[in-house]
Design a protein around this motif. Sequence first.
Motif, mmCIF file in Angstrom:
data_model
loop_
_atom_site.group_PDB
_atom_site.id
_atom_site.type_symbol
_atom_site.label_atom_id
_atom_site.label_comp_id
_atom_site.label_asym_id
_atom_site.label_seq_id
_atom_site.Cartn_x
_atom_site.Cartn_y
_atom_site.Cartn_z
ATOM 1 N N LEU A 22 -40.598 -54.559 -0.986
ATOM 2 C CA LEU A 22 -39.378 -54.102 -1.653
ATOM 3 C C LEU A 22 -38.158 -54.927 -1.268
ATOM 4 C CD1 LEU A 22 -39.844 -50.230 -1.322
ATOM 5 C CD2 LEU A 22 -40.651 -51.758 -3.128
ATOM 6 N N THR A 23 -38.283 -55.725 -0.202
ATOM 7 C CA THR A 23 -37.196 -56.602 0.239
ATOM 8 C C THR A 23 -37.725 -58.032 0.264
ATOM 9 O OG1 THR A 23 -37.789 -56.256 2.565
ATOM 10 C CG2 THR A 23 -36.103 -54.806 1.626
ATOM 11 N N THR A 24 -36.824 -58.977 0.479
ATOM 12 C CA THR A 24 -37.214 -60.385 0.481
ATOM 13 C C THR A 24 -37.101 -60.966 1.894
ATOM 14 O OG1 THR A 24 -34.954 -61.086 -0.041
ATOM 15 C CG2 THR A 24 -36.451 -60.692 -1.896
ATOM 16 N N GLY A 25 -37.759 -62.103 2.099
ATOM 17 C CA GLY A 25 -37.638 -62.818 3.355
ATOM 18 C C GLY A 25 -38.403 -62.230 4.512
ATOM 19 N N GLY A 26 -39.279 -61.248 4.252
ATOM 20 C CA GLY A 26 -40.081 -60.682 5.324
ATOM 21 C C GLY A 26 -39.324 -59.803 6.294
ATOM 22 N N THR A 27 -38.145 -59.321 5.907
ATOM 23 C CA THR A 27 -37.346 -58.435 6.762
ATOM 24 C C THR A 27 -36.843 -57.247 5.951
ATOM 25 O OG1 THR A 27 -35.324 -59.709 6.321
ATOM 26 C CG2 THR A 27 -36.579 -60.285 8.299
ATOM 27 N N ALA A 28 -36.594 -56.155 6.649
ATOM 28 C CA ALA A 28 -35.944 -54.984 6.057
ATOM 29 C C ALA A 28 -35.056 -54.366 7.127
ATOM 30 C CB ALA A 28 -36.964 -53.964 5.554
ATOM 31 N N TRP A 29 -33.908 -53.852 6.707
ATOM 32 C CA TRP A 29 -32.881 -53.386 7.636
ATOM 33 C C TRP A 29 -32.504 -51.935 7.288
ATOM 34 C CZ3 TRP A 29 -30.846 -57.229 11.046
ATOM 35 C CH2 TRP A 29 -31.300 -58.527 10.780
ATOM 36 N N GLY A 30 -32.830 -51.009 8.176
ATOM 37 C CA GLY A 30 -32.358 -49.648 8.010
ATOM 38 C C GLY A 30 -30.949 -49.507 8.555
ATOM 39 N N VAL A 31 -30.116 -48.777 7.849
ATOM 40 C CA VAL A 31 -28.737 -48.528 8.300
ATOM 41 C C VAL A 31 -28.509 -47.026 8.291
ATOM 42 C CG1 VAL A 31 -26.288 -48.991 7.944
ATOM 43 C CG2 VAL A 31 -27.992 -50.741 7.323
ATOM 44 N N GLY A 32 -28.558 -46.422 9.482
ATOM 45 C CA GLY A 32 -28.371 -44.984 9.610
ATOM 46 C C GLY A 32 -27.013 -44.671 10.202
ATOM 47 N N VAL A 33 -26.261 -43.811 9.527
ATOM 48 C CA VAL A 33 -24.910 -43.464 9.969
ATOM 49 C C VAL A 33 -24.850 -41.980 10.290
ATOM 50 C CG1 VAL A 33 -22.446 -43.533 9.411
ATOM 51 C CG2 VAL A 33 -23.978 -45.303 8.501
ATOM 52 N N GLU A 34 -24.280 -41.666 11.451
ATOM 53 C CA GLU A 34 -24.187 -40.282 11.900
ATOM 54 C C GLU A 34 -23.094 -39.542 11.129
ATOM 55 O OE1 GLU A 34 -25.464 -37.908 12.801
ATOM 56 O OE2 GLU A 34 -24.889 -36.995 14.691
ATOM 57 N N GLU A 35 -23.194 -38.216 11.126
ATOM 58 C CA GLU A 35 -22.177 -37.375 10.502
ATOM 59 C C GLU A 35 -20.805 -37.691 11.100
ATOM 60 O OE1 GLU A 35 -23.448 -33.374 11.065
ATOM 61 O OE2 GLU A 35 -25.171 -33.569 9.721
ATOM 62 N N GLY A 36 -19.822 -37.888 10.262
ATOM 63 C CA GLY A 36 -18.485 -38.228 10.726
ATOM 64 C C GLY A 36 -18.281 -39.705 10.948
ATOM 65 N N GLY A 37 -19.352 -40.491 10.867
ATOM 66 C CA GLY A 37 -19.250 -41.931 11.036
ATOM 67 C C GLY A 37 -19.067 -42.635 9.710
ATOM 68 N N SER A 38 -18.500 -43.844 9.778
ATOM 69 C CA SER A 38 -18.301 -44.649 8.580
ATOM 70 C C SER A 38 -18.447 -46.114 8.952
ATOM 71 C CB SER A 38 -16.913 -44.405 7.980
ATOM 72 O OG SER A 38 -16.708 -45.213 6.828
ATOM 73 N N LEU A 39 -19.341 -46.803 8.268
ATOM 74 C CA LEU A 39 -19.519 -48.240 8.456
ATOM 75 C C LEU A 39 -18.705 -48.949 7.382
ATOM 76 C CD1 LEU A 39 -21.253 -50.263 10.215
ATOM 77 C CD2 LEU A 39 -22.767 -50.378 8.226
ATOM 78 N N TYR A 40 -17.671 -49.658 7.814
ATOM 79 C CA TYR A 40 -16.812 -50.404 6.887
ATOM 80 C C TYR A 40 -17.292 -51.855 6.819
ATOM 81 C CZ TYR A 40 -12.974 -53.094 5.030
ATOM 82 O OH TYR A 40 -12.237 -53.975 4.285
ATOM 83 N N LEU A 41 -17.500 -52.360 5.609
ATOM 84 C CA LEU A 41 -17.978 -53.723 5.405
ATOM 85 C C LEU A 41 -16.940 -54.500 4.608
ATOM 86 C CD1 LEU A 41 -20.553 -55.549 5.784
ATOM 87 C CD2 LEU A 41 -21.192 -54.854 3.466
ATOM 88 N N ASP A 42 -16.463 -55.635 5.170
ATOM 89 C CA ASP A 42 -15.411 -56.402 4.484
ATOM 90 C C ASP A 42 -16.010 -57.494 3.597
ATOM 91 O OD1 ASP A 42 -15.994 -58.679 6.063
ATOM 92 O OD2 ASP A 42 -14.240 -58.439 7.353
ATOM 93 N N ASN A 43 -15.134 -58.279 2.971
ATOM 94 C CA ASN A 43 -15.598 -59.268 2.001
ATOM 95 C C ASN A 43 -16.304 -60.458 2.632
ATOM 96 O OD1 ASN A 43 -13.296 -60.313 3.145
ATOM 97 N ND2 ASN A 43 -12.405 -61.037 1.234
ATOM 98 N N ASN A 44 -16.250 -60.567 3.951
ATOM 99 C CA ASN A 44 -16.987 -61.615 4.657
ATOM 100 C C ASN A 44 -18.300 -61.113 5.250
ATOM 101 O OD1 ASN A 44 -15.015 -63.737 4.303
ATOM 102 N ND2 ASN A 44 -13.737 -62.643 5.789
ATOM 103 N N GLY A 45 -18.628 -59.844 5.005
ATOM 104 C CA GLY A 45 -19.858 -59.278 5.525
ATOM 105 C C GLY A 45 -19.767 -58.731 6.928
ATOM 106 N N LEU A 46 -18.552 -58.672 7.484
ATOM 107 C CA LEU A 46 -18.376 -58.150 8.836
ATOM 108 C C LEU A 46 -18.146 -56.648 8.769
ATOM 109 C CD1 LEU A 46 -18.184 -58.837 11.854
ATOM 110 C CD2 LEU A 46 -15.705 -59.073 11.539
ATOM 111 N N ALA A 47 -18.971 -55.907 9.489
ATOM 112 C CA ALA A 47 -18.878 -54.448 9.488
ATOM 113 C C ALA A 47 -18.193 -53.962 10.753
ATOM 114 C CB ALA A 47 -20.264 -53.831 9.383
ATOM 115 N N THR A 48 -17.402 -52.903 10.610
ATOM 116 C CA THR A 48 -16.750 -52.230 11.730
ATOM 117 C C THR A 48 -17.127 -50.755 11.663
ATOM 118 O OG1 THR A 48 -14.871 -53.757 11.577
ATOM 119 C CG2 THR A 48 -14.560 -51.755 12.882
ATOM 120 N N GLN A 49 -17.496 -50.182 12.799
ATOM 121 C CA GLN A 49 -17.891 -48.789 12.827
ATOM 122 C C GLN A 49 -16.706 -47.895 13.145
ATOM 123 O OE1 GLN A 49 -20.628 -47.619 11.804
ATOM 124 N NE2 GLN A 49 -20.267 -45.478 12.316
ATOM 125 N N TYR A 50 -16.578 -46.792 12.385
ATOM 126 C CA TYR A 50 -15.512 -45.806 12.567
ATOM 127 C C TYR A 50 -16.107 -44.422 12.806
ATOM 128 C CZ TYR A 50 -12.021 -49.124 10.765
ATOM 129 O OH TYR A 50 -11.195 -50.209 10.591
#
Length: 350
Positions: free
Chosen positions: A249-277
């Motif tokens: 279902l994914t390419t390149g032989g990798t898959a990435w789970g992204v689990g976020v806790e209640e009250g958390g927010s993963l912010y992703l900017d236009n350069n692909g850099l994420a900051t956790q809140y």
Amino acid sequence: MPTGFLRRSATTAAIACLTLAGSLSATGAAQAAADRIRLGSTTDATRAIWSGPAFTMNGSGGVVPASMQRAVNNIRSGTGSLDVVVLAGSSPSSGSRTPECDTVMALAGVNSCTTWTLTRARDANNSQVNADIRNAEFVYFAGGDQCRYAAWKGTALESSVESVVAKGGGSGGGSAGHHINSSVVYDACRGSVTSGEALDDPYDPTVTFTTGMFTWPHYASTVNDSHFVARDRMGRTMAFVARALQDGLTTGGTAWGVGVEEGGSLYLDNNGLATQYGDDAYVVLGDHRPEQATPGQPLTYSNFKIWRLRPGSLYDFAHRPTCDYYLRSVTDGRPDGNLYSGTPDAPCAS
């Protein structure tokens, strides 16, 4: 109850203070299938250039003000104002009818916020819905049932949301809305699955996926999960990652789970850099096919690489890291240690 279900509750707002646009319905029924409420300006903001895209991936349904304010600021480059559309598949059971927009309208730089509640799949082709989305600069998918959102694949609404991101706007969501923003969507169309059930059989009938809907910049090969620690969902995310690899279902032989806790927010900017809140998130990498992922058999997978992102942590999705992860394995459906904490096996050089 479908996974990602979250009552979209908020303190009761004074409806008399809201700018309210009436319900729209293609059938004209008394109870509209497509319901619209607009807060703020009745006129859309106009501007030639926006500075996104920006994304907010939330572990529970509500808007996280800090990450949403950052998205608004980045998209508008700190000047002027923009328009937001909230998409929901059901109405709140109590309280305000516009809980997400109530939060959004308190942020700086927001011109308007429109909530659309779409209860039928064909409402995603409603012309007014799509006009509002295309004129907006951020689309937020509310909590609820991600299977309803997956039914919008291939509709005008999907293209409209993609157009917002393409012009430099953004997308995001919470709970079910977090799920729909990954490239592989656990859609829960056959019901919810627990970690124990998914590890005992990653092909459990309730483990179903929708692919080919949204693939956001720098966020390919991901499968999102929500309410992560509170509902003990690491195990099922591991199973989702293993299934994505086993089924291609994914390419390149990798898959990435992204689990976020209640009250958390993963912010992703236009350069692909994420900051956790707000609260923690976890990134779970599978970089090889599972040793065992067979219908009716428990999962065996060696060395998932796991990053724990505490508030303030950064994670570069454009240049995905190769250090600071801890390892966990699953043998015959049983994990080999604490899934939510560990000492990095490959710490980054200081």
